[in-house]
Design a protein around this motif. Structure first.
Motif, mmCIF file in Angstrom:
data_model
loop_
_atom_site.group_PDB
_atom_site.id
_atom_site.type_symbol
_atom_site.label_atom_id
_atom_site.label_comp_id
_atom_site.label_asym_id
_atom_site.label_seq_id
_atom_site.Cartn_x
_atom_site.Cartn_y
_atom_site.Cartn_z
ATOM 1 N N GLY A 1 0.829 -1.197 0.000
ATOM 2 C CA GLY A 1 0.000 0.000 0.000
ATOM 3 C C GLY A 1 0.866 1.250 0.000
ATOM 4 N N CYS A 2 1.756 1.339 0.985
ATOM 5 C CA CYS A 2 2.544 2.574 1.124
ATOM 6 C C CYS A 2 4.007 2.391 0.718
ATOM 7 C CB CYS A 2 2.469 3.073 2.566
ATOM 8 S SG CYS A 2 3.267 1.957 3.739
ATOM 9 N N GLY B 1 6.142 1.244 5.569
ATOM 10 C CA GLY B 1 5.867 0.828 6.947
ATOM 11 C C GLY B 1 4.633 1.408 7.594
ATOM 12 N N ALA B 2 3.818 2.177 6.848
ATOM 13 C CA ALA B 2 2.709 2.849 7.507
ATOM 14 C C ALA B 2 1.396 2.068 7.484
ATOM 15 C CB ALA B 2 2.489 4.220 6.860
ATOM 16 N N TRP C 1 0.719 -1.555 6.967
ATOM 17 C CA TRP C 1 0.660 -2.986 7.305
ATOM 18 C C TRP C 1 0.061 -3.815 6.167
ATOM 19 C CZ3 TRP C 1 2.497 -5.482 11.751
ATOM 20 C CH2 TRP C 1 3.025 -4.608 12.729
ATOM 21 N N CYS D 1 1.585 -5.157 3.691
ATOM 22 C CA CYS D 1 2.523 -6.089 3.055
ATOM 23 C C CYS D 1 2.991 -7.190 3.995
ATOM 24 C CB CYS D 1 3.733 -5.300 2.574
ATOM 25 S SG CYS D 1 4.611 -4.524 3.946
ATOM 26 N N LYS E 1 6.834 -6.629 8.200
ATOM 27 C CA LYS E 1 6.485 -5.797 7.050
ATOM 28 C C LYS E 1 7.559 -5.996 5.980
ATOM 29 C CE LYS E 1 4.696 -2.246 10.067
ATOM 30 N NZ LYS E 1 4.978 -0.901 10.556
ATOM 31 N N CYS F 1 7.987 -4.397 3.253
ATOM 32 C CA CYS F 1 8.532 -3.148 2.692
ATOM 33 C C CYS F 1 9.623 -2.549 3.562
ATOM 34 C CB CYS F 1 7.413 -2.127 2.495
ATOM 35 S SG CYS F 1 6.721 -1.502 4.033
HETATM 36 S S1 FES Z 1 3.368 -1.503 2.254
HETATM 37 FE FE1 FES Z 1 2.570 -0.293 3.861
HETATM 38 S S2 FES Z 1 3.494 -1.218 5.598
HETATM 39 FE FE2 FES Z 1 4.418 -2.267 3.954
#
Ligand code: FES
Ligand SMILES: Cc1cc2nc3c(=O)[nH]c(=O)nc-3n(C[C@H](O)[C@H](O)[C@H](O)COP(=O)(O)OP(=O)(O)OC[C@H]3O[C@@H](n4cnc5c(N)ncnc54)[C@H](O)[C@@H]3O)c2cc1C
Length: 288
Positions: free
Chosen positions: A245-246, A249-250, A252, A254, A268, A270
């Motif tokens: 998504g991000c 780390g924001a 969750w 992945c 995570k 990412c």
């Molecule tokens: S892609 Fe958003 S926390 Fe890993």
């Protein structure tokens, strides 16, 4: 009990995200200066000086693929190559986002953030040692940057590059022209050895002894590489894919269960990865 835990989680997340946000760069208008295509595969080179300066092999960028709000989420793409102020990405047009990205042309701009994640481990102890890089299909993308870094470090990289057909190994000439040792396979035998890249790896390890294996590609391929590496007692690192998504780390979005010492815990991809040592990974077949 739950409320303080959630608070702690949120505070620690904010701290981690803030730390990453300080390190990553946003380039809303990175100028595309190079485009090459081979069927579904596409390579774009664009100017992004700060990302180029800091990127390490195995790290990735999050790229906005469309010019409007659809698709909303950026897509994760590995850093394929870095030269001076230019970064290259190599991707397969798999769905809406990567297809829109493939429609970008020279002189268009890209909106990207990066460099993100943790890449492959490179230490001086690899100097003068043989190492094997295994790339399946689009998984070859980060291995080109890695091969260059390894060569600069004084290691001796051998690349194994496999695809379903000749159309899925378009970067072979790029490696050959730069005098990398490269072994090619296609599932249908249309180029190189017939069979899977893992078959060739398995056979060739009878008279080739790399001290490290680096792999990126489909999960099933990496799982076979992991089994071979374990059998031969060779340390291996894998670049895992996850829907993101991000990218920092924001959200969750992945998470995946990984081994941490004796425990399994949600990690995570990412932020802690995407590159992980083999012993941490719980392959899908092994999951209960
Ligand atoms: S892609 Fe958003 S926390 Fe890993
Ligand atoms: C760290 C990282 C680095 C990556 N580097 C590269 C790269 O260098 N080159 C490249 O071609 N691809 C790379 N990928 C995969 C790439 O991000 C996905 O192919 C892309 O996000 C798909 O988006 P889409 O909009 O084109 O497809 P969608 O329309 O969103 O989906 C098309 C299909 O792809 C699947 N998919 C979507 N996102 C992912 C994902 N992140 N991983 C695996 N499958 C996915 C969907 O489930 C669906 O089956 C990377 C992924 C990660 C996590």
């Amino acid at each position: 009990m739950l409320t303080p835990l959630l608070k702690l989680l949120r505070y620690s997340d904010i701290f981690v995200v803030a730390k990453i946000a300080i390190r990553m760069h946003k380039e809303p208008k990175a100028l595309i200066i190079l485009k090459r295509t081979w069927g579904d595969y596409c390579l774009l080179g664009f100017r992004a000086e700060r990302i180029a300066t800091e990127a390490q092999p195995g790290q990735f960028i999050m790229v906005r693929s469309g010019d409007n709000l659809h698709p909303l989420l950026r897509r994760p793409i590995s850093i394929h190559s870095v030269q001076d102020d230019t970064v290259e990405i190599f991707f397969q047009q798999a769905g809406i986002g990567t297809r829109l990205l493939g429609q970008k042309e020279k002189d268009d701009t890209l909106d990207i953030i990066g460099p993100l994640g943790k890449g492959f481990h490179l230490e001086n102890s690899l100097q003068e040692k043989s190492v094997a890089l295994i790339g399946g299909g689009r998984g070859i993308a980060p291995l080109y940057f890695l091969a260059h870094k390894l060569r600069n470090l004084g290691a001796l990289p051998r690349i194994y590059y496999g695809g379903r057909t000749i159309n899925d190994i378009p970067l072979r000439k790029k490696f050959e022209e730069e005098d990398f040792e490269i072994l090619l396979t296609t599932d249908d035998g249309s180029f190189g050895s017939k069979g899977q890249v893992t078959d060739l790896l398995h056979v060739s390890l009878q008279d080739f002894s790399p001290i490290r294996i680096f792999a990126c590609g489909p999960e099933a391929m990496m799982q076979k590489v992991s089994r071979i590496a374990r059998e031969k007692n060779i340390a291996a690192e894998f670049s895992l894919e996850a829907i993101m998504g991000c990218g920092f780390g924001a959200c969750w979005g992945c998470v995946r269960k990984l081994k941490n010492d004796t425990q399994e815990e949600w990690s995570k991809i990412c932020e802690e990865g995407p590159v992980f040592p083999g012993e941490k990974i719980i392959w899908q077949e092994e999951e209960q």
